[in-house]
Scaffold this active site. Structure first.
Site, PDB file in Angstrom:
ATOM      1  N   SER A 162       0.624  -2.883  -6.765  1.00 27.46           N
ATOM      2  CA  SER A 162      -0.637  -3.555  -6.480  1.00 27.46           C
ATOM      3  C   SER A 162      -1.758  -2.525  -6.492  1.00 27.46           C
ATOM      4  O   SER A 162      -1.508  -1.327  -6.264  1.00 27.46           O
ATOM      5  CB  SER A 162      -0.510  -4.176  -5.081  1.00 27.46           C
ATOM      6  OG  SER A 162      -1.778  -4.371  -4.497  1.00 27.46           O
ATOM      7  N   TYR A 175       1.939  -2.130   3.488  1.00 22.77           N
ATOM      8  CA  TYR A 175       2.140  -2.693   2.142  1.00 22.77           C
ATOM      9  C   TYR A 175       1.655  -1.688   1.097  1.00 22.77           C
ATOM     10  O   TYR A 175       2.351  -1.408   0.109  1.00 22.77           O
ATOM     11  CB  TYR A 175       1.354  -4.005   2.041  1.00 22.77           C
ATOM     12  CG  TYR A 175       1.375  -4.678   0.691  1.00 22.77           C
ATOM     13  CD1 TYR A 175       2.476  -5.421   0.283  1.00 22.77           C
ATOM     14  CD2 TYR A 175       0.282  -4.587  -0.166  1.00 22.77           C
ATOM     15  CE1 TYR A 175       2.487  -6.055  -0.959  1.00 22.77           C
ATOM     16  CE2 TYR A 175       0.287  -5.215  -1.405  1.00 22.77           C
ATOM     17  CZ  TYR A 175       1.393  -5.952  -1.801  1.00 22.77           C
ATOM     18  OH  TYR A 175       1.399  -6.570  -3.025  1.00 22.77           O
TER      19      TYR A 175
HETATM   20  N1  LIG Z   1       0.270 -12.547  -6.066  1.00 23.11           N
HETATM   21  C1  LIG Z   1      -0.505 -11.485  -6.258  1.00 23.11           C
HETATM   22  O1  LIG Z   1      -1.718 -11.607  -6.477  1.00 23.11           O
HETATM   23  C2  LIG Z   1       0.076 -10.090  -6.225  1.00 23.11           C
HETATM   24  C3  LIG Z   1      -0.799  -9.004  -6.344  1.00 23.11           C
HETATM   25  C4  LIG Z   1      -0.286  -7.717  -6.361  1.00 23.11           C
HETATM   26  C5  LIG Z   1       1.089  -7.526  -6.273  1.00 23.11           C
HETATM   27  N2  LIG Z   1       1.922  -8.604  -6.142  1.00 23.11           N
HETATM   28  C6  LIG Z   1       3.365  -8.357  -6.023  1.00 23.11           C
HETATM   29  O2  LIG Z   1       4.085  -9.294  -6.818  1.00 23.11           O
HETATM   30  C7  LIG Z   1       5.330  -9.588  -6.171  1.00 23.11           C
HETATM   31  C8  LIG Z   1       5.469 -11.096  -6.000  1.00 23.11           C
HETATM   32  O3  LIG Z   1       4.412 -11.572  -5.172  1.00 23.11           O
HETATM   33  P1  LIG Z   1       4.231 -13.124  -4.833  1.00 23.11           P
HETATM   34  O4  LIG Z   1       2.769 -13.347  -4.703  1.00 23.11           O
HETATM   35  O5  LIG Z   1       5.024 -13.942  -5.770  1.00 23.11           O
HETATM   36  O6  LIG Z   1       4.882 -13.180  -3.370  1.00 23.11           O
HETATM   37  P2  LIG Z   1       5.824 -14.309  -2.695  1.00 23.11           P
HETATM   38  O7  LIG Z   1       5.778 -14.067  -1.220  1.00 23.11           O
HETATM   39  O8  LIG Z   1       5.437 -15.666  -3.203  1.00 23.11           O
HETATM   40  O9  LIG Z   1       7.263 -13.983  -3.256  1.00 23.11           O
HETATM   41  C9  LIG Z   1       8.054 -12.944  -2.707  1.00 23.11           C
HETATM   42  C10 LIG Z   1       9.509 -13.378  -2.799  1.00 23.11           C
HETATM   43  O10 LIG Z   1      10.316 -12.324  -2.236  1.00 23.11           O
HETATM   44  C11 LIG Z   1      11.319 -12.905  -1.430  1.00 23.11           C
HETATM   45  N3  LIG Z   1      11.773 -11.955  -0.410  1.00 23.11           N
HETATM   46  C12 LIG Z   1      11.114 -11.579   0.717  1.00 23.11           C
HETATM   47  N4  LIG Z   1      11.887 -10.732   1.432  1.00 23.11           N
HETATM   48  C13 LIG Z   1      13.045 -10.574   0.732  1.00 23.11           C
HETATM   49  C14 LIG Z   1      14.236  -9.826   0.953  1.00 23.11           C
HETATM   50  N5  LIG Z   1      14.391  -9.071   2.059  1.00 23.11           N
HETATM   51  N6  LIG Z   1      15.228  -9.900   0.038  1.00 23.11           N
HETATM   52  C15 LIG Z   1      15.088 -10.682  -1.067  1.00 23.11           C
HETATM   53  N7  LIG Z   1      13.991 -11.416  -1.325  1.00 23.11           N
HETATM   54  C16 LIG Z   1      12.977 -11.357  -0.441  1.00 23.11           C
HETATM   55  C17 LIG Z   1      10.639 -14.129  -0.813  1.00 23.11           C
HETATM   56  O11 LIG Z   1      11.589 -15.074  -0.318  1.00 23.11           O
HETATM   57  C18 LIG Z   1       9.805 -14.646  -1.990  1.00 23.11           C
HETATM   58  O12 LIG Z   1      10.525 -15.571  -2.780  1.00 23.11           O
HETATM   59  C19 LIG Z   1       5.330  -8.803  -4.863  1.00 23.11           C
HETATM   60  O13 LIG Z   1       6.000  -7.584  -5.043  1.00 23.11           O
HETATM   61  C20 LIG Z   1       3.867  -8.552  -4.607  1.00 23.11           C
HETATM   62  O14 LIG Z   1       3.654  -7.405  -3.821  1.00 23.11           O
HETATM   63  C21 LIG Z   1       1.451  -9.874  -6.111  1.00 23.11           C
END
Ligand SMILES: NC(=O)c1ccc[n+]([C@@H]2O[C@H](COP(=O)([O-])OP(=O)(O)OC[C@H]3O[C@@H](n4cnc5c(N)ncnc54)[C@H](O)[C@@H]3O)[C@@H](O)[C@H]2O)c1
Length: 286
Positions: A162, A175
């Site tokens: 991120s 984070y």
């Molecule tokens: N959405 C954004 O704008 C954004 C921006 C920057 C980075 N990211 C990164 O993209 C990735 C996905 O983000 P998202 O928005 O889909 O988040 P989200 O919370 O919707 O999805 C995260 C998933 O990880 C799973 N999870 C959590 N803890 C876990 C564990 N201990 N073991 C296995 N699974 C586990 C959750 O159940 C969930 O399905 C993340 O790494 C996030 O940091 C997202």
């Protein structure tokens, strides 16, 4: 770890750029990971849909199988070494090989965000959870999946990071530190296994709208003002980049952090305020 029988493999789709590849996606039971699972399956990959949320993983894998793809749902806590080792062995036994790992799982619950603040006010449990899931979890998946990828003759490992992992901000300090860590892990792995045909990259994601984490309108607008694209990201845009890095189309890219962020990290910190100022004074020259 438990697996979903209902979501086990059926016939794949021929002719895709990921045909014959077996892909592990963590955190694929929802959010961006689920879209990546769907899109990569559409390119012909067999997907191990890994999540701590088994019901979510089963939904995603079941839908892929219904569309004629191959998927296996696995309930795994990525922070637990024994569960991760078992997950990797189960995927390799089920599909016969592993070619790609996308370390997407992260802990982003409301409780986690509430505790992960500026450093003086940091909740230590939130710090430990961020490190355990986001950083240790990504390392564990790499540790146990990479030997299978090397046995298959090489492949691609990716890490979700991120803008917060590269530049300072007011909150989410744990984070941010965990994401800086995974970007470095991507480079270490690229150096360590590149000669064996394994590529490793990080994807620095901008704001991709996720119905699971709706943004308050004011905050959404601030973020939109700082993206150079007309809109914030869509899950499909991110999944297309993951499919590219997973495929042989990106065979000369390794050890890289690719900014998939609508230009969020590429402009001066004052740009959005300047745009508003110029609009107010009716000019665009200093
Ligand atoms: N959405 C954004 O704008 C954004 C921006 C920057 C980075 N990211 C990164 O993209 C990735 C996905 O983000 P998202 O928005 O889909 O988040 P989200 O919370 O919707 O999805 C995260 C998933 O990880 C799973 N999870 C959590 N803890 C876990 C564990 N201990 N073991 C296995 N699974 C586990 C959750 O159940 C969930 O399905 C993340 O790494 C996030 O940091 C997202």
């Amino acid at each position: 770890m438990s697996t979903s029988k209902s979501a086990e493999a059926s016939s794949g789709k021929p002719g895709g750029k990921l045909d014959g590849k077996v892909v592990v996606i963590t955190g694929a039971g929802g959010g961006l990971g689920a879209e990546c699972a769907r899109v990569l399956a559409g390119h012909g990959a067999a997907i191990a849909v890994v999540d701590i949320d088994l019901a979510g993983a089963q939904r995603v894998a079941g839908a892929i199988v219904e569309q004629g793809g191959q998927a296996l749902a696995l309930c795994t806590d990525v922070s637990d070494a024994r569960q991760v080792e078992a997950m990797a062995a189960t995927v390799a036994a089920h599909f016969g090989r592993i070619d790609v790992l996308y370390n997407n799982a992260a802990i982003l619950t409301n409780e986690q965000r509430a505790g992960d603040r500026d450093v003086v006010n940091m909740d230590l449990g939130a710090w430990d959870r961020a490190m355990a899931v986001n950083l240790r979890g990504a390392m564990l998946c790499a540790k146990y999946v990479i030997p299978h990828i090397l046995r298959a003759g090489g492949g691609s490992v990716m890490f979700a990071t991120s803008g917060l992992g590269a530049q300072g901000d007011l909150t989410l300090s744990a984070y941010a530190a965990s994401k800086a860590g995974v970007a470095m892990l991507a480079k270490s792995i690229a150096a360590q296994y590149g000669k064996q045909g394994l590529r490793s990259n990080a994807i620095q994601i901008g704001l991709v709208e996720n119905p699971g984490h709706p943004l308050p309108p004011d905050i959404r607008q601030i973020l939109l003002d700082n993206h150079l694209t007309p809109d914030l990201g869509k899950p499909r845009q991110l999944a297309d980049i993951v499919a590219f890095l997973a495929s042989d189309e990106s065979s000369f890219i390794t050890g890289h952090t690719l900014a998939a962020d609508g230009g969020f990290s590429s402009h001066t910190p004052s740009m959005a305020a300047m745009r508003a100022y110029f609009a107010k004074v009716g000019s665009n020259s200093l």
